[in-house]
Design a protein around this motif. Structure first.
Motif, PDB file in Angstrom:
ATOM      1  N   ILE A   1      -8.203   5.695   3.710  1.00  0.00           N
ATOM      2  CA  ILE A   1      -8.555   4.790   4.808  1.00  0.00           C
ATOM      3  C   ILE A   1      -7.833   3.451   4.705  1.00  0.00           C
ATOM      4  O   ILE A   1      -7.577   2.791   5.716  1.00  0.00           O
ATOM      5  N   ARG A   2      -7.458   3.043   3.489  1.00  0.00           N
ATOM      6  CA  ARG A   2      -6.730   1.775   3.356  1.00  0.00           C
ATOM      7  C   ARG A   2      -5.397   1.824   4.094  1.00  0.00           C
ATOM      8  O   ARG A   2      -5.038   0.883   4.808  1.00  0.00           O
ATOM      9  N   SER A   3      -4.666   2.931   3.919  1.00  0.00           N
ATOM     10  CA  SER A   3      -3.384   3.060   4.614  1.00  0.00           C
ATOM     11  C   SER A   3      -3.588   3.141   6.117  1.00  0.00           C
ATOM     12  O   SER A   3      -2.758   2.647   6.895  1.00  0.00           O
ATOM     13  N   GLU A   4      -4.693   3.736   6.547  1.00  0.00           N
ATOM     14  CA  GLU A   4      -4.990   3.819   7.975  1.00  0.00           C
ATOM     15  C   GLU A   4      -5.240   2.433   8.555  1.00  0.00           C
ATOM     16  O   GLU A   4      -4.717   2.083   9.622  1.00  0.00           O
ATOM     17  N   ILE A   5      -6.015   1.631   7.874  1.00  0.00           N
ATOM     18  CA  ILE A   5      -6.305   0.269   8.345  1.00  0.00           C
ATOM     19  C   ILE A   5      -5.027  -0.561   8.381  1.00  0.00           C
ATOM     20  O   ILE A   5      -4.753  -1.274   9.357  1.00  0.00           O
ATOM     21  N   GLU A   6      -4.221  -0.475   7.312  1.00  0.00           N
ATOM     22  CA  GLU A   6      -2.966  -1.226   7.283  1.00  0.00           C
ATOM     23  C   GLU A   6      -2.032  -0.771   8.397  1.00  0.00           C
ATOM     24  O   GLU A   6      -1.374  -1.590   9.055  1.00  0.00           O
ATOM     25  N   GLY A   7      -1.971   0.540   8.602  1.00  0.00           N
ATOM     26  CA  GLY A   7      -1.054   1.083   9.602  1.00  0.00           C
ATOM     27  C   GLY A   7      -1.379   0.638  11.008  1.00  0.00           C
ATOM     28  O   GLY A   7      -0.493   0.223  11.769  1.00  0.00           O
ATOM     29  N   PHE A   8      -2.649   0.713  11.376  1.00  0.00           N
ATOM     30  CA  PHE A   8      -3.043   0.312  12.724  1.00  0.00           C
ATOM     31  C   PHE A   8      -3.010  -1.201  12.911  1.00  0.00           C
ATOM     32  O   PHE A   8      -2.608  -1.703  13.955  1.00  0.00           O
TER      33      PHE A   8
END
Length: 366
Positions: free
Chosen positions: A248-255
């Motif tokens: 989820i960390r990469s998801e938050i950073e990505g968006f």
């Protein structure tokens, strides 16, 4: 009063129908075969050992005969390079990042410099292709006569990935909105872009947007400024991806890295319609707070209306499970958190984090 609320919510919901276009990649099996031109596929890859096998296998299965595949290893710390080499594709190491460039732009540019095809496709490592996808993309580009991109169908698997439902829909609105057809700064979707070497050279490619965080949107604007048509499609059954399997960390950073900045590239009419649809969505998701009041039933009916619409949209947008579209308020909360985090990074720090790098917003201007 109740009828007025229902009318307002129906109008807000209708904004979504105006924005969304089922603009899938056109495929006409009756068209004569296209004259084959060599295609170079350039894949920037930074720590993509989990994604690359899916993409490279799908490239091997393409109906096209002549494809040059170039993987640019962007200083990966995992087995990205070894995996790419095991598939027999051309692998190059991205040189040290020079001042004024973002990592992805630099990797893509170096891949392009070593390519030889007349047609150039830029694919993110998390993309997956149907066997006839590249053939269909080439046919679509021939019809447009310019540059095209695709918003891939989102293969969300884990719960945190499915929370991307509302951000994905809002992003899709931006690329399918009919109001964007005349937008002079119309952008491309960076996961899947197809152009010609002639057109790419004309706008100086990624070198022209080397310091931009939103390289795809700004590159699309460069094509538009040069009089080269830009068209965007939705991937549906041809092009898909699994965006953030790494957590989820990469998801938050990505968006969050482009959530705020991307809105400035949209036409005012698109922005207003997206805002109207989103406000209506938040209103109906507040239904539990108004139960027992005169607003309760109208808002509940609005919730049902929005839910039916979302189920229709996700047929073409992605796989988010059977139940999450019904409890879409979870994804809306996630989206609002992303927007707040994006504002926090951009406004207060002037930089965002992505794949282990800290990227200054507007680095090119600095």
């Amino acid at each position: 009063m109740g009828m007025m609320i229902i009318a307002v919510l129906m109008g807000a919901c209708a904004a979504g129908l105006i924005l969304f276009r089922r603009n899938t990649i056109p495929v006409d099996l009756h068209d004569p075969p296209l004259q084959q031109r060599k295609l170079s596929v350039i894949i920037p890859a930074r720590n993509e050992e989990g994604n690359l096998p899916h993409l490279l296998r799908s490239l091997r299965a393409q109906t096209l005969e002549e494809i040059e595949i170039i993987v640019v290893d962007d200083h990966s710390e995992d087995q990205t390079k070894a995996i790419a080499e095991s598939y027999g594709v051309k692998v190059i190491a991205s040189p040290e990042l020079p001042l004024g460039w973002t990592g992805k732009n630099w990797a893509v540019w170096n891949g392009y410099l070593q390519s030889t095809g007349e047609l150039i496709a830029f694919l993110d490592a998390d993309v997956r292709l149907a066997p006839d996808a590249l053939q269909a993309l080439i046919a679509a580009r021939e019809q447009v006569g310019g540059t095209i991109s695709v918003v891939p169908y989102h293969q969300a698997e884990k719960l945190y990935e499915k929370l991307a439902l509302i951000p994905n829909l809002l992003g899709l609105f931006a690329f399918t909105s009919p109001m964007e057809r005349t937008n002079g700064t119309k952008g491309l979707y960076g996961s899947c872009i197809l152009t010609t070497r002639t057109h790419y050279d004309k706008v100086q490619g990624h070198e022209a947007v080397k310091g931009e965080l939103l390289d795809d949107l700004n590159l699309g604007a460069k094509f538009m400024e040069a009089g080269i048509p830009v068209a965007n499609y939705i991937g549906y059954d041809k092009v898909s991806f699994r965006m953030y399997p790494g957590g989820i960390r990469s998801e938050i950073e990505g968006f969050s890295k482009g959530a705020v900045l991307s809105t400035s590239k949209l036409s005012l009419r698109t922005t207003l319609l997206v805002a109207v649809w989103l406000i209506g969505l938040i209103m109906v998701e507040a239904t539990p707070f108004f139960l027992g009041t005169s607003w309760g039933i109208p808002l509940a009916l609005g919730y049902v209306l929005y839910t039916v619409q979302i189920y229709y949209f996700v047929r073409y947008t992605g796989r988010f499970g059977k139940w999450l579209p019904a409890v879409h308020f979870l994804s809306t909360v996630f989206f609002l958190m992303i927007m707040l985090y994006s504002v926090y990074q951009v406004v207060f720090f002037g930089r965002v984090a992505w794949k282990g790098r800290s990227i200054d917003v507007g680095a090119r201007r600095k």
